[in-house]
Motif scaffolding. Structure first.
Motif, PDB file in Angstrom:
ATOM      1  N   ASP A  23      17.427  -9.664   2.967  1.00 24.89           N
ATOM      2  CA  ASP A  23      18.461  -9.226   3.474  1.00 24.89           C
ATOM      3  C   ASP A  23      19.410  -9.963   3.170  1.00 24.89           C
ATOM      4  OD1 ASP A  23      17.445  -7.288   6.370  1.00 24.89           O
ATOM      5  OD2 ASP A  23      17.171  -8.528   7.254  1.00 24.89           O
ATOM      6  N   LYS A  24      19.287 -11.010   2.524  1.00 25.44           N
ATOM      7  CA  LYS A  24      20.021 -11.785   1.748  1.00 25.44           C
ATOM      8  C   LYS A  24      20.254 -11.294   0.730  1.00 25.44           C
ATOM      9  CE  LYS A  24      18.810 -16.628   3.544  1.00 25.44           C
ATOM     10  NZ  LYS A  24      19.777 -17.196   3.734  1.00 25.44           N
ATOM     11  N   TYR A  25      19.384 -10.503   0.247  1.00 21.14           N
ATOM     12  CA  TYR A  25      20.034  -9.517  -1.219  1.00 21.14           C
ATOM     13  C   TYR A  25      20.703  -8.879  -0.945  1.00 21.14           C
ATOM     14  CZ  TYR A  25      19.307  -6.726  -5.463  1.00 21.14           C
ATOM     15  OH  TYR A  25      19.832  -5.902  -6.155  1.00 21.14           O
ATOM     16  N   LEU A  26      20.527  -7.839  -0.028  1.00 17.31           N
ATOM     17  CA  LEU A  26      21.480  -6.579   0.317  1.00 17.31           C
ATOM     18  C   LEU A  26      23.137  -7.105   1.061  1.00 17.31           C
ATOM     19  CD1 LEU A  26      19.012  -4.208   2.341  1.00 17.31           C
ATOM     20  CD2 LEU A  26      19.616  -4.262   0.597  1.00 17.31           C
ATOM     21  N   ASN A  27      23.042  -8.852   1.912  1.00 17.33           N
ATOM     22  CA  ASN A  27      23.782  -8.969   2.188  1.00 17.33           C
ATOM     23  C   ASN A  27      25.163  -9.980   1.103  1.00 17.33           C
ATOM     24  OD1 ASN A  27      23.890  -8.392   4.405  1.00 17.33           O
ATOM     25  ND2 ASN A  27      22.983  -9.411   5.302  1.00 17.33           N
ATOM     26  N   LYS A  28      24.378  -9.880  -0.596  1.00 20.48           N
ATOM     27  CA  LYS A  28      25.105 -10.648  -1.783  1.00 20.48           C
ATOM     28  C   LYS A  28      24.872 -11.810  -1.311  1.00 20.48           C
ATOM     29  CE  LYS A  28      26.239  -6.805  -2.721  1.00 20.48           C
ATOM     30  NZ  LYS A  28      25.411  -6.225  -3.992  1.00 20.48           N
ATOM     31  N   GLU A  29      24.117 -12.595  -0.955  1.00 15.25           N
ATOM     32  CA  GLU A  29      23.994 -14.311  -0.028  1.00 15.25           C
ATOM     33  C   GLU A  29      22.575 -14.442  -1.594  1.00 15.25           C
ATOM     34  OE1 GLU A  29      22.870 -15.575   3.157  1.00 15.25           O
ATOM     35  OE2 GLU A  29      23.931 -13.452   3.695  1.00 15.25           O
ATOM     36  N   LEU A  30      21.927 -14.170  -1.957  1.00 16.55           N
ATOM     37  CA  LEU A  30      20.898 -13.846  -3.093  1.00 16.55           C
ATOM     38  C   LEU A  30      21.071 -12.822  -4.670  1.00 16.55           C
ATOM     39  CD1 LEU A  30      18.422 -15.637  -3.371  1.00 16.55           C
ATOM     40  CD2 LEU A  30      17.013 -14.261  -2.297  1.00 16.55           C
ATOM     41  N   GLU A  31      21.399 -13.695  -5.377  1.00 21.26           N
ATOM     42  CA  GLU A  31      22.033 -12.964  -6.317  1.00 21.26           C
ATOM     43  C   GLU A  31      20.955 -12.836  -6.948  1.00 21.26           C
ATOM     44  OE1 GLU A  31      25.874 -13.501  -8.147  1.00 21.26           O
ATOM     45  OE2 GLU A  31      26.642 -14.198  -6.172  1.00 21.26           O
ATOM     46  N   LEU A  32      20.006 -11.969  -6.529  1.00 20.57           N
ATOM     47  CA  LEU A  32      18.796 -11.578  -7.786  1.00 20.57           C
ATOM     48  C   LEU A  32      18.797 -10.668  -9.075  1.00 20.57           C
ATOM     49  CD1 LEU A  32      16.386 -10.789  -5.543  1.00 20.57           C
ATOM     50  CD2 LEU A  32      17.083 -12.996  -6.384  1.00 20.57           C
TER      51      LEU A  32
END
Length: 81
Positions: free
Chosen positions: A38-47
């Protein structure tokens, strides 16, 4: 090395230090992976910044070579290319 003996100074233990182990850094997959997704999809986690190369499966040896040469942090291996 996996399974190698661990040497710990006993005085450190007597002074209150402790030894703890963890598997996968303590991540609980069922609970934590959906949160990370969820964090990745919401651009909170920039992998995406950690992926330095992308190769097709047929070029997997190139990915290993880049890793061994220290030229790659993370390499995405595409199965469909």
């Amino acid at each position: 090395m996996h399974g190698a003996p661990l040497s710990i100074p006993s005085l450190e233990i007597l002074r209150g230090r402790c030894v703890m182990g963890s598997l996968f850094g303590g991540v609980k997959p069922k609970q934590d992976i959906p949160i990370l997704v969820d964090k990745y999809l919401n651009k909170e986690l920039e992998l995406d910044k950690f992926v330095t190369h992308e190769v097709a499966l047929k070029d997997i040896n190139t990915a290993f070579d880049l890793l061994l040469q220290g030229k790659s942090i993370r390499c995405t291996i595409w199965m469909d290319k």
